[in-house]
Design an enzyme around this catalytic site. Structure first.
Site, PDB file in Angstrom:
ATOM      1  N   GLY A  20       0.835  -1.213   0.000  1.00  0.00           N
ATOM      2  CA  GLY A  20       0.000   0.000   0.000  1.00  0.00           C
ATOM      3  C   GLY A  20       0.856   1.243   0.000  1.00  0.00           C
ATOM      4  O   GLY A  20       1.612   1.496   0.936  1.00  0.00           O
ATOM      5  N   GLY A  22      -0.126   4.371   0.205  1.00  0.00           N
ATOM      6  CA  GLY A  22      -0.904   5.525   0.677  1.00  0.00           C
ATOM      7  C   GLY A  22      -0.124   6.251   1.764  1.00  0.00           C
ATOM      8  O   GLY A  22       1.092   6.068   1.925  1.00  0.00           O
ATOM      9  N   PHE A  23      -0.833   7.078   2.536  1.00  0.00           N
ATOM     10  CA  PHE A  23      -0.177   7.834   3.607  1.00  0.00           C
ATOM     11  C   PHE A  23       0.571   6.902   4.564  1.00  0.00           C
ATOM     12  O   PHE A  23       1.704   7.172   4.954  1.00  0.00           O
ATOM     13  CB  PHE A  23      -1.215   8.630   4.402  1.00  0.00           C
ATOM     14  CG  PHE A  23      -1.757   9.816   3.669  1.00  0.00           C
ATOM     15  CD1 PHE A  23      -0.994  10.957   3.510  1.00  0.00           C
ATOM     16  CD2 PHE A  23      -3.031   9.803   3.130  1.00  0.00           C
ATOM     17  CE1 PHE A  23      -1.489  12.074   2.839  1.00  0.00           C
ATOM     18  CE2 PHE A  23      -3.540  10.905   2.459  1.00  0.00           C
ATOM     19  CZ  PHE A  23      -2.769  12.031   2.313  1.00  0.00           C
ATOM     20  N   GLU A 175     -17.472  18.307   1.023  1.00  0.00           N
ATOM     21  CA  GLU A 175     -16.562  18.956   0.073  1.00  0.00           C
ATOM     22  C   GLU A 175     -17.065  18.795  -1.366  1.00  0.00           C
ATOM     23  O   GLU A 175     -17.020  19.737  -2.163  1.00  0.00           O
ATOM     24  CB  GLU A 175     -15.149  18.389   0.243  1.00  0.00           C
ATOM     25  CG  GLU A 175     -14.571  18.825   1.587  1.00  0.00           C
ATOM     26  CD  GLU A 175     -13.198  18.256   1.916  1.00  0.00           C
ATOM     27  OE1 GLU A 175     -12.672  18.641   2.962  1.00  0.00           O
ATOM     28  OE2 GLU A 175     -12.660  17.442   1.153  1.00  0.00           O
ATOM     29  N   ASP A 305      -5.871   3.232   7.455  1.00  0.00           N
ATOM     30  CA  ASP A 305      -7.320   3.013   7.515  1.00  0.00           C
ATOM     31  C   ASP A 305      -7.708   1.550   7.713  1.00  0.00           C
ATOM     32  O   ASP A 305      -8.751   1.259   8.287  1.00  0.00           O
ATOM     33  CB  ASP A 305      -7.960   3.498   6.209  1.00  0.00           C
ATOM     34  CG  ASP A 305      -8.170   5.005   6.185  1.00  0.00           C
ATOM     35  OD1 ASP A 305      -7.835   5.668   7.189  1.00  0.00           O
ATOM     36  OD2 ASP A 305      -8.668   5.511   5.165  1.00  0.00           O
ATOM     37  N   ALA A 318      -5.762  11.222   7.227  1.00  0.00           N
ATOM     38  CA  ALA A 318      -4.357  11.179   6.823  1.00  0.00           C
ATOM     39  C   ALA A 318      -3.402  11.116   8.031  1.00  0.00           C
ATOM     40  O   ALA A 318      -2.461  10.318   8.034  1.00  0.00           O
ATOM     41  CB  ALA A 318      -4.041  12.392   5.963  1.00  0.00           C
ATOM     42  N   GLN A 319      -3.622  11.945   9.040  1.00  0.00           N
ATOM     43  CA  GLN A 319      -2.684  11.990  10.177  1.00  0.00           C
ATOM     44  C   GLN A 319      -2.592  10.646  10.913  1.00  0.00           C
ATOM     45  O   GLN A 319      -1.475  10.156  11.144  1.00  0.00           O
ATOM     46  CB  GLN A 319      -3.074  13.116  11.151  1.00  0.00           C
ATOM     47  CG  GLN A 319      -2.280  14.384  10.961  1.00  0.00           C
ATOM     48  CD  GLN A 319      -0.768  14.174  10.995  1.00  0.00           C
ATOM     49  OE1 GLN A 319      -0.234  13.448  11.830  1.00  0.00           O
ATOM     50  NE2 GLN A 319      -0.081  14.788  10.076  1.00  0.00           N
TER      51      GLN A 319
HETATM   52  C1  LIG Z   1     -12.406  11.565  -1.149  1.00  0.00           C
HETATM   53  C2  LIG Z   1     -11.613  11.529   0.142  1.00  0.00           C
HETATM   54  C3  LIG Z   1     -11.287  12.712   0.775  1.00  0.00           C
HETATM   55  C4  LIG Z   1     -10.548  12.710   1.963  1.00  0.00           C
HETATM   56  N1  LIG Z   1     -10.231  13.895   2.559  1.00  0.00           N
HETATM   57  C5  LIG Z   1      -9.458  13.885   3.669  1.00  0.00           C
HETATM   58  C6  LIG Z   1      -9.045  15.104   4.271  1.00  0.00           C
HETATM   59  O1  LIG Z   1      -9.407  16.205   3.814  1.00  0.00           O
HETATM   60  N2  LIG Z   1      -8.234  15.041   5.369  1.00  0.00           N
HETATM   61  C7  LIG Z   1      -7.806  13.842   5.877  1.00  0.00           C
HETATM   62  O2  LIG Z   1      -7.046  13.841   6.848  1.00  0.00           O
HETATM   63  N3  LIG Z   1      -8.189  12.686   5.332  1.00  0.00           N
HETATM   64  C8  LIG Z   1      -9.005  12.669   4.238  1.00  0.00           C
HETATM   65  N4  LIG Z   1      -9.388  11.487   3.690  1.00  0.00           N
HETATM   66  C9  LIG Z   1      -8.977  10.231   4.322  1.00  0.00           C
HETATM   67  C10 LIG Z   1      -7.528   9.880   3.981  1.00  0.00           C
HETATM   68  O3  LIG Z   1      -7.300  10.078   2.611  1.00  0.00           O
HETATM   69  C11 LIG Z   1      -7.297   8.436   4.381  1.00  0.00           C
HETATM   70  O4  LIG Z   1      -7.550   8.317   5.756  1.00  0.00           O
HETATM   71  C12 LIG Z   1      -5.882   7.994   4.059  1.00  0.00           C
HETATM   72  O5  LIG Z   1      -5.660   8.043   2.675  1.00  0.00           O
HETATM   73  C13 LIG Z   1      -5.625   6.586   4.560  1.00  0.00           C
HETATM   74  O6  LIG Z   1      -4.312   6.247   4.236  1.00  0.00           O
HETATM   75  P1  LIG Z   1      -3.913   4.718   4.029  1.00  0.00           P
HETATM   76  O7  LIG Z   1      -2.456   4.720   3.756  1.00  0.00           O
HETATM   77  O8  LIG Z   1      -4.416   3.886   5.143  1.00  0.00           O
HETATM   78  O9  LIG Z   1      -4.722   4.232   2.748  1.00  0.00           O
HETATM   79  P2  LIG Z   1      -4.760   4.825   1.273  1.00  0.00           P
HETATM   80  O10 LIG Z   1      -4.284   6.211   1.215  1.00  0.00           O
HETATM   81  O11 LIG Z   1      -6.129   4.509   0.783  1.00  0.00           O
HETATM   82  O12 LIG Z   1      -3.698   3.931   0.481  1.00  0.00           O
HETATM   83  C14 LIG Z   1      -3.895   2.555   0.288  1.00  0.00           C
HETATM   84  C15 LIG Z   1      -3.007   2.084  -0.858  1.00  0.00           C
HETATM   85  O13 LIG Z   1      -3.092   0.653  -0.926  1.00  0.00           O
HETATM   86  C16 LIG Z   1      -3.218   0.243  -2.281  1.00  0.00           C
HETATM   87  N5  LIG Z   1      -3.903  -1.053  -2.266  1.00  0.00           N
HETATM   88  C17 LIG Z   1      -5.165  -1.304  -1.861  1.00  0.00           C
HETATM   89  N6  LIG Z   1      -5.423  -2.626  -1.951  1.00  0.00           N
HETATM   90  C18 LIG Z   1      -4.288  -3.212  -2.416  1.00  0.00           C
HETATM   91  C19 LIG Z   1      -3.933  -4.562  -2.706  1.00  0.00           C
HETATM   92  N7  LIG Z   1      -4.773  -5.588  -2.530  1.00  0.00           N
HETATM   93  N8  LIG Z   1      -2.688  -4.791  -3.178  1.00  0.00           N
HETATM   94  C20 LIG Z   1      -1.808  -3.768  -3.380  1.00  0.00           C
HETATM   95  N9  LIG Z   1      -2.102  -2.478  -3.103  1.00  0.00           N
HETATM   96  C21 LIG Z   1      -3.321  -2.210  -2.624  1.00  0.00           C
HETATM   97  C22 LIG Z   1      -4.018   1.366  -2.935  1.00  0.00           C
HETATM   98  O14 LIG Z   1      -3.778   1.407  -4.323  1.00  0.00           O
HETATM   99  C23 LIG Z   1      -3.460   2.600  -2.214  1.00  0.00           C
HETATM  100  O15 LIG Z   1      -2.362   3.147  -2.890  1.00  0.00           O
HETATM  101  C24 LIG Z   1     -10.145  11.465   2.513  1.00  0.00           C
HETATM  102  C25 LIG Z   1     -10.481  10.268   1.875  1.00  0.00           C
HETATM  103  C26 LIG Z   1     -11.215  10.288   0.700  1.00  0.00           C
HETATM  104  C27 LIG Z   1     -11.571   8.994   0.020  1.00  0.00           C
END
Ligand SMILES: Cc1cc2nc3c(=O)[nH]c(=O)nc-3n(C[C@H](O)[C@H](O)[C@H](O)COP(=O)(O)OP(=O)(O)OC[C@H]3O[C@@H](n4cnc5c(N)ncnc54)[C@H](O)[C@@H]3O)c2cc1C
Length: 440
Positions: A20, A22-23, A175, A305, A318-319
């Site tokens: 993953g 992501g953040f 938003e 998440d 994100a945080q």
């Molecule tokens: C539309 C929207 C607006 C948002 N606005 C805000 C905001 O203003 N402020 C804030 O703080 N938070 C916001 N959030 C929430 C924030 O973006 C998330 O909490 C954050 O992105 C979570 O980070 P993460 O690394 O857990 O997951 P993610 O950022 O979702 O990253 C997960 C990664 O895993 C990859 N992945 C998934 N499944 C697989 C798999 N089976 N195999 C390989 N790779 C995989 C995906 O491609 C992705 O790159 C928002 C979310 C959304 C959807």
């Protein structure tokens, strides 16, 4: 341009796989690379997505490329490996992961940070007849549907309506509703002069009696008032019973006409998580101990998440994702050195959401609450600063400035293609007759 020094991984170090980008995943990789561990980052996409600005892509304000950053550029800078692939299986006994393309990789430690996707709570038709907003693809698809609907409205001529319904009054829903209202007010007048603004309806439906649940009541009420002032119909305490291609049915039987329904209500683990044989809790999220090791596992951790941490109900933002990703990496470092793992301590840095131009809410620790223009500027600044990549920051700054400075002159919408005909797109001539009565 400033160049970052590459970290040099120890050849004999434990192999760590982070799934993953992501953040959470990027924070984990950066921390592990700093500690000199050999790391491989895996993602099903070749990029990391900045989800907080996806709604700007969906409403034609930003280009899709502005909100994604190359995973390879990131791993190259960190001196670690990237592998494109979708995680399909985890063999915890053999310490091996399997990817959808058949690739298999052994690990000493695995950090799962795959994020979440939409939760439909079993509402009939919701998955089939609504659009989501979690990925770059989702945002482009939604933008194409929105813009195509407006074009159809122009073709259909007077007497037709278009209805956008957003389900979920969290930050994403607020938003998106605010940005759609802006699109109507600014771009429509300039780009679609024949279309009557009153024929474009935006409705935000929320199950709870308030919007933006994690915020204080005065900020929630401010956001509601601002949306209403911008012409969004806000339906609170409204439960959805069914989503059909052309309408949303409420629990009390009321039908809301809806040409484009966006589902922004709740999140759950992706369906694939069920095949990873890891313990799952509410919404399918992976259950972890306070140090982020998955229950029953000493070498598999979860962050962001997807993780449901014992005794620490973190918001899915994100945080928490960044802090938990970093902590998961530090837990690995401690375990490698034979030291005991310690619980994650979350540092609340506050939350913010925007309604639109010159309107946002900011809730900081120690009771600091800001709303209006200053909050909006803070929101804008923070999002630009935290966006990955200098080029992205510049292009996002340019595009957002264009949108907000050219206010009332078309807003410089970024156009796309007509979406293919499908369950959420009935084709030409399918717009609803204009509403009768109040609000028409
Ligand atoms: C539309 C929207 C607006 C948002 N606005 C805000 C905001 O203003 N402020 C804030 O703080 N938070 C916001 N959030 C929430 C924030 O973006 C998330 O909490 C954050 O992105 C979570 O980070 P993460 O690394 O857990 O997951 P993610 O950022 O979702 O990253 C997960 C990664 O895993 C990859 N992945 C998934 N499944 C697989 C798999 N089976 N195999 C390989 N790779 C995989 C995906 O491609 C992705 O790159 C928002 C979310 C959304 C959807």
């Amino acid at each position: 341009m400033r160049r970052r020094r590459r970290h040099v991984a120890r050849a004999d170090g434990p192999r760590v796989i982070v799934v993953g980008a992501g953040f959470a995943g990027l924070a984990a990789v950066a921390e592990l690379a700093r500690a000199g561990m050999p790391v491989m980052l895996v993602d099903r996409n070749g990029y990391s997505t900045f989800q907080p600005l996806l709604y700007q892509v969906a409403t034609a304000g930003l280009n899709p490329g502005d909100v994604v950053y190359s995973a390879r550029a990131f791993t190259r800078r960190q001196g670690v490996r990237f592998r494109l692939g979708e995680l399909t299986g985890i063999d915890t006994a053999a310490r091996r992961i399997t990817l959808a393309d058949g690739g298999q990789f052994e690990y000493d430690y695995l950090i799962v940070a795959t994020g979440v996707s939409a939760a439909y709570y079993g509402v009939p038709g919701a998955a089939e007849n609504s659009l989501g907003l979690y990925t770059r693809r989702d945002a482009v698809r939604l933008r194409d549907h929105i813009m195509a609907r407006l074009e159809r409205l122009d073709i259909a001529g007077p007497g037709k309506d278009v209805n956008f319904t957003i389900v979920g009054g969290g930050a994403t829903g607020v938003e998106l509703a605010g940005a759609l209202a802006e699109l109507r007010e600014t771009a429509l007048d300039a780009a679609f002069p024949e279309v009557d603004l009153a024929s474009v309806h935006i409705t935000l439906v929320e199950l709870a009696p308030v919007l933006l649940a994690p915020f204080d009541p005065p900020l929630q009420e401010y956001a509601r008032r601002e949306l209403v002032r911008r012409g969004v119909e806000v339906r609170l305490s409204a439960e959805i019973r069914e989503v059909a291609p052309d309408r949303v049915v409420l629990a009390d039987g009321e039908d809301l006409a809806s040409d484009v329904t966006v589902w922004a209500a709740g999140v759950s683990a992706p369906a694939a998580a069920g095949r990873w044989t890891l313990p799952q809790g509410r919404g399918g999220r992976i259950l972890t101990r306070p140090d982020l090791r998955v229950h029953g596992q000493d070498r598999v951790l979860a962050a962001g998440d997807i993780a449901l941490v014992d005794g620490l109900p973190l918001p899915q933002l994100a945080q928490p994702a960044i802090q938990s990703g970093r902590h998961a990496a530090r837990t690995v470092e401690r375990l490698v050195k034979g030291r005991p793992a310690v619980p994650l301590v979350y540092h609340d840095k506050g939350i913010m959401a925007t309604v639109g131009r010159r309107s946002a809410v900011v809730q900081l620790p120690h009771g600091v609450r800001i709303r209006g223009t200053i909050a909006w500027l803070a929101w804008l600044g923070l999002h630009l600063v935290t966006l990955l990549g200098g080029r992205n920051r510049l292009s996002a700054l340019l595009n957002l400035s264009w949108r907000y400075v050219s206010w009332g002159h078309g807003g410089g919408v970024i156009v796309g293609d007509d979406p293919p005909v499908g369950p959420v797109w009935g084709g030409p001539g399918d717009l609803l007759p204009a509403r009768r009565g109040p609000g028409a």
